[in-house]
Design an enzyme around this catalytic site. Structure first.
Site, short mmCIF file in Angstrom:
data_model
loop_
_atom_site.label_atom_id
_atom_site.label_comp_id
_atom_site.label_asym_id
_atom_site.label_seq_id
_atom_site.Cartn_x
_atom_site.Cartn_y
_atom_site.Cartn_z
N ASP A 70 97.04 30.08 21.25
CA ASP A 70 95.67 30.31 21.98
C ASP A 70 95.51 29.20 23.05
O ASP A 70 95.77 28.15 22.89
CB ASP A 70 94.49 29.98 20.98
CG ASP A 70 94.70 31.16 20.07
OD1 ASP A 70 95.12 32.30 20.33
OD2 ASP A 70 94.29 30.84 18.87
N ASP A 76 81.70 26.41 23.30
CA ASP A 76 80.58 27.53 23.22
C ASP A 76 81.29 28.90 23.03
O ASP A 76 80.72 29.88 22.19
CB ASP A 76 79.65 27.63 24.51
CG ASP A 76 80.06 27.22 25.59
OD1 ASP A 76 81.35 27.40 25.89
OD2 ASP A 76 79.13 27.28 26.47
N GLU A 99 74.23 35.42 22.49
CA GLU A 99 73.36 34.94 23.94
C GLU A 99 74.85 34.83 24.81
O GLU A 99 74.77 34.75 26.11
CB GLU A 99 72.88 33.46 23.76
CG GLU A 99 71.92 33.33 24.67
CD GLU A 99 71.79 31.76 25.27
OE1 GLU A 99 70.55 31.22 24.71
OE2 GLU A 99 72.42 31.06 25.59
N GLU A 100 76.02 34.50 24.40
CA GLU A 100 76.96 34.62 25.15
C GLU A 100 77.70 35.69 25.96
O GLU A 100 78.62 35.61 26.92
CB GLU A 100 78.29 33.93 24.24
CG GLU A 100 78.24 32.45 23.92
CD GLU A 100 78.33 31.56 25.19
OE1 GLU A 100 78.88 31.80 26.03
OE2 GLU A 100 77.73 30.29 24.86
N ASP A 118 72.74 32.72 18.92
CA ASP A 118 73.19 31.78 19.90
C ASP A 118 74.10 30.97 19.31
O ASP A 118 73.73 30.06 18.74
CB ASP A 118 72.03 31.06 20.46
CG ASP A 118 72.41 30.35 21.42
OD1 ASP A 118 73.49 29.92 21.83
OD2 ASP A 118 71.48 29.77 22.29
N LEU A 120 76.33 28.68 20.09
CA LEU A 120 76.27 27.16 20.46
C LEU A 120 75.28 26.79 21.41
O LEU A 120 75.49 26.79 22.52
CB LEU A 120 77.83 26.48 20.86
CG LEU A 120 77.96 25.31 20.17
CD1 LEU A 120 77.82 25.11 18.84
CD2 LEU A 120 79.43 24.84 20.42
N ASP A 121 73.94 26.36 20.99
CA ASP A 121 72.92 26.31 21.86
C ASP A 121 72.93 24.54 22.00
O ASP A 121 73.22 23.61 21.34
CB ASP A 121 71.74 26.33 21.25
CG ASP A 121 70.55 26.16 22.05
OD1 ASP A 121 70.46 27.08 23.06
OD2 ASP A 121 69.70 25.28 21.66
N GLU A 278 66.99 32.89 20.28
CA GLU A 278 66.52 31.12 20.44
C GLU A 278 65.13 31.29 19.71
O GLU A 278 65.16 30.47 18.57
CB GLU A 278 66.43 30.54 21.58
CG GLU A 278 67.98 30.23 22.05
CD GLU A 278 68.11 29.93 23.47
OE1 GLU A 278 69.00 29.36 23.71
OE2 GLU A 278 67.17 30.26 24.28
P1 AHM Z 1 71.59 26.87 26.52
O1 AHM Z 1 71.10 28.18 26.02
O2 AHM Z 1 72.15 27.05 28.06
O3 AHM Z 1 72.21 25.82 25.70
O4 AHM Z 1 70.06 26.22 26.99
C1 AHM Z 1 69.05 26.07 26.01
C2 AHM Z 1 68.66 24.75 25.94
C3 AHM Z 1 67.97 24.43 24.62
O5 AHM Z 1 68.52 23.75 23.61
C4 AHM Z 1 67.03 23.15 25.26
O6 AHM Z 1 65.90 23.23 24.48
C5 AHM Z 1 66.78 23.48 26.59
O7 AHM Z 1 67.93 24.47 26.91
C6 AHM Z 1 66.70 22.46 27.37
O8 AHM Z 1 66.56 22.86 28.82
P2 AHM Z 1 66.53 21.56 29.92
O9 AHM Z 1 67.79 20.98 30.28
O10 AHM Z 1 65.81 22.26 31.06
O11 AHM Z 1 65.56 20.63 29.36
MG MG Z 2 71.03 28.75 24.08
#
Ligand code: AHM
Ligand code: MG
Length: 331
Positions: A70, A76, A99-100, A118, A120-121, A278
């Protein structure tokens, strides 16, 4: 006299907790329990990948192929693969929306449930060793069992969730979830490879002293009510805390009392965060713990989604603080 470690019980593992609570879901026939176990298992694998992420450079793997052939993936994407695989193998979920990915995946089996995730948020924190999270919701499939999945199956109100939860990959890794009977938190014991119940019946304080918002958005805020609320927080000498990882910010406020805000901005007129991936799961947890989650004028859980990747303004946390934001927005 202090007890020696051998006298201390390990506690209730996630598996045992799920088994002993299975009778609460009379129509679930064990599938929901298995689904939660699949998510927990995938999260352990993701946890392992996150823990070794910092070592990858020294081990010379970046850009190269690993022993299995791999290519090294971004965390993510890797998390997305791990969760998708775990959910598709089990057979309890018949569809996944992540979400990906742009669209949902029809797993073409007769599973009763669909999962939105989601994987990996907190993307800005992934590569810098700061807490990140996974957020998931479980719903029942709406279309008839023999029918293929449609987008409508994924456009359910948050209130229709059968379960919602998150995994926080922080100094310790935690799984927190609700099936509508309160909120329970489990901490990962890596030497045992088990999640152990560490936070039973979690409650969110009615009021708090922490407000969490990206202060860099100050000049981009659209609503005077939000500006006024933030001014009030500062005049009351409240504490501003913002990690920039929704799960971590939410979790801290859940434990300590506080509110998280992601309001509309000039860049994101509908807020930045996604309803299905989310906001809904965290809103379900907040409400089950005695807290609240809203947009400007609606309870998050009552919103009828119109598209899978829909964004919403989000105010979530201690009930009184969220109510105060609403008041300011109405003035
Ligand atoms: P992501 O899905 O691209 O990771 O964005 C979500 C994240 C949240 O975890 C967080 O609360 C927010 O974006 C932070 O956004 P910012 O950088 O505008 O403050
Ligand atoms: Mg997210």
């Amino acid at each position: 006299m202090e007890k020696s470690r051998i006298d201390l019980p390990i506690g209730i593992t996630l598996d045992r907790f799920i088994k002993s609570n299975q009778s609460q879901y009379p129509n679930a026939a064990g599938e929901l329990s298995q689904l939660l176990r699949d998510i927990a298992l995938a999260s352990k694998v993701v946890n392992r990948e996150i823990n070794k992420a910092g070592l990858i450079d020294i081990m010379g793997n970046v850009g190269a192929q690993n022993s299995g052939g791999d290519h090294q993936q971004k965390l993510d994407l890797l998390a997305n693969t791990r969760f998708s695989r775990a959910l598709s193998k089990g057979g309890e979920a018949c569809g996944i929306a992540s979400e990906e990915t742009e669209s949902f995946i029809d797993l073409k089996n007769d599973g009763k449930y669909i999962v939105t995730i989601d994987p990996l948020d907190g993307s800005s924190n992934i590569d810098v060793n700061v807490s990140i999270g996974t957020i998931f919701s479980i719903y029942k499939k709406q279309s008839a069992p023999s029918q293929p999945l449609t987008e409508k199956d994924f456009l359910q109100k948050g209130r229709q969730q059968v379960a919602g939860g998150y995994i926080l990959y922080g100094p310790s890794t935690m799984l927190v979830f609700t099936t509508g009977m309160g909120v329970n938190g489990f901490t990962y014991e890596s030497t045992l490879g088990e999640y152990v119940l560490s936070h039973p019946s979690m409650q969110c304080k009615e009021d708090g002293k922490i407000f969490s918002i990206n202060d860099g958005l100050s000049y981009d805020l659209v609503d005077q009510g939000i500006k006024d609320y933030l001014h009030e927080c500062k005049t009351q000498r409240m504490t501003g805390r913002y990690i920039g990882s929704l799960v971590a910010d939410f979790h801290r406020n859940l434990l300590k009392g506080g509110v998280f805000l992601y309001p509309p901005t000039t860049q994101y007129p509908n807020g930045k965060l996604r309803l299905t991936f989310e906001a809904n799961a965290l809103a379900f947890i907040a409400e089950q713990a005695g807290g609240l989650a809203t947009t400007h004028n609606e309870n998050i859980l009552d919103i009828q989604p119109t598209s899978i990747h829909q964004r919403v303004p989000l105010y979530i946390g201690s009930r009184k603080m969220v109510a105060r934001i609403q008041e300011k927005l109405r003035q």
